[in-house]
Enzyme design. Sequence first.
Site, short mmCIF file in Angstrom:
data_model
loop_
_atom_site.label_atom_id
_atom_site.label_comp_id
_atom_site.label_asym_id
_atom_site.label_seq_id
_atom_site.Cartn_x
_atom_site.Cartn_y
_atom_site.Cartn_z
N SER A 113 21.59 27.37 33.39
CA SER A 113 22.45 26.18 33.36
C SER A 113 23.58 26.36 32.37
O SER A 113 23.42 27.04 31.35
CB SER A 113 21.62 24.95 32.96
OG SER A 113 22.45 23.83 32.75
N TYR A 138 16.61 20.00 27.70
CA TYR A 138 16.78 20.72 28.97
C TYR A 138 17.55 22.03 28.75
O TYR A 138 17.11 23.11 29.16
CB TYR A 138 17.51 19.83 29.97
CG TYR A 138 18.11 20.58 31.13
CD1 TYR A 138 17.30 21.19 32.09
CD2 TYR A 138 19.51 20.69 31.26
CE1 TYR A 138 17.86 21.89 33.15
CE2 TYR A 138 20.06 21.39 32.32
CZ TYR A 138 19.24 21.98 33.26
OH TYR A 138 19.79 22.68 34.30
N LYS A 158 18.18 12.21 42.85
CA LYS A 158 18.25 12.65 41.47
C LYS A 158 18.40 11.53 40.44
O LYS A 158 18.43 11.80 39.24
CB LYS A 158 19.39 13.67 41.30
CG LYS A 158 19.10 15.00 41.98
CD LYS A 158 20.26 15.98 41.89
CE LYS A 158 20.57 16.40 40.47
NZ LYS A 158 19.48 17.21 39.87
#
Length: 326
Positions: free
Chosen positions: A112, A141, A182
């Site tokens: 990411s 995250y 999401k």
Amino acid sequence: MIVVTGGAGFIGSYLHAALRARGDETVVIDRLGDGDKWRNLAKHPPDQVIAPEELDDFLAGHPPVEAIVHMGAISETTARDGDLTWQTNVALSQRLWTWCAHRGVPLIYASSAATYGDGAAGFDDDGDLSHLSRLRPLNLYGWTKHSFDLWVARQIAGGRPRPPHWAGLKFFNVYGPNEYHKGPMISVVKVKHDEVLAGRPPRLFRADQPGMADGAQRRDFIWVGDVVAVILWLLATPGASGLFNVGTGIARTYLDLAHAVCDAAGVARAVEFIDMPANLRGQYQSFTQARTDRLRAAGFAGQFTTLEDGIGHYVRDYLRTPDPYA
């Protein structure tokens, strides 16, 4: 057989559709739950759907896997459960890497752009351990994704077993169909379209950086079809191993995005600015822009969709249709 973890999710299901379209046998590792997530697979059912907790047993049976594309993760930038996020984003990824290394199976996994933190160390996708060690993600995250990238770098540096072909993909801001499950992590494009559809002007956060105009925060927004094109190219290019940014290489402002949504929806351009929520302050990336040098040097020659064309495609061909799924 190609295994796609997170294959009922956003990027995973769009990739899965492309794999099925070309005739691949597929196994999706995911939970469909009791909502509408199954609709992401409705037009292209996989050969099997396996729950994540059954993955280890499935792999222990030595299935004829050609490649694993590991998209499954806890992807909420506001995630708070450190133990669960580590087990999902790091420990599971380590097990898949080890299995692929021992079985000689290619592995493509999702990293990411959140690993870059506030961008102070740049956006160079150099997978060298010394370079990666300089990055400081802003949230749990991003830290777990970064932790696995570091673990991979240590495996490579130490000459330990590795898959015969592997790639870690640092996704930037992806938008497109099949993201509807999401919740708060849905793309800004979808959120702004919903506001316009409800007859309201799209709302943007006021800038929290000194000297930055409201709406001037810039991100590298990339159409999901372009992301999948990169993954398909990697599956067909065994010589291209490493860590790669997956973005357009061009940062665009949130104001650009809001105007493109208004244009695609056929309404007058109008924007309302609001204060940034307290839980995002200090964790918000005001600028991201992928360096695509390594991906291009590896041989990827595909062209990326412009923000205006991508949003127009998304709004007209999906969001304004009775069936918005790919």
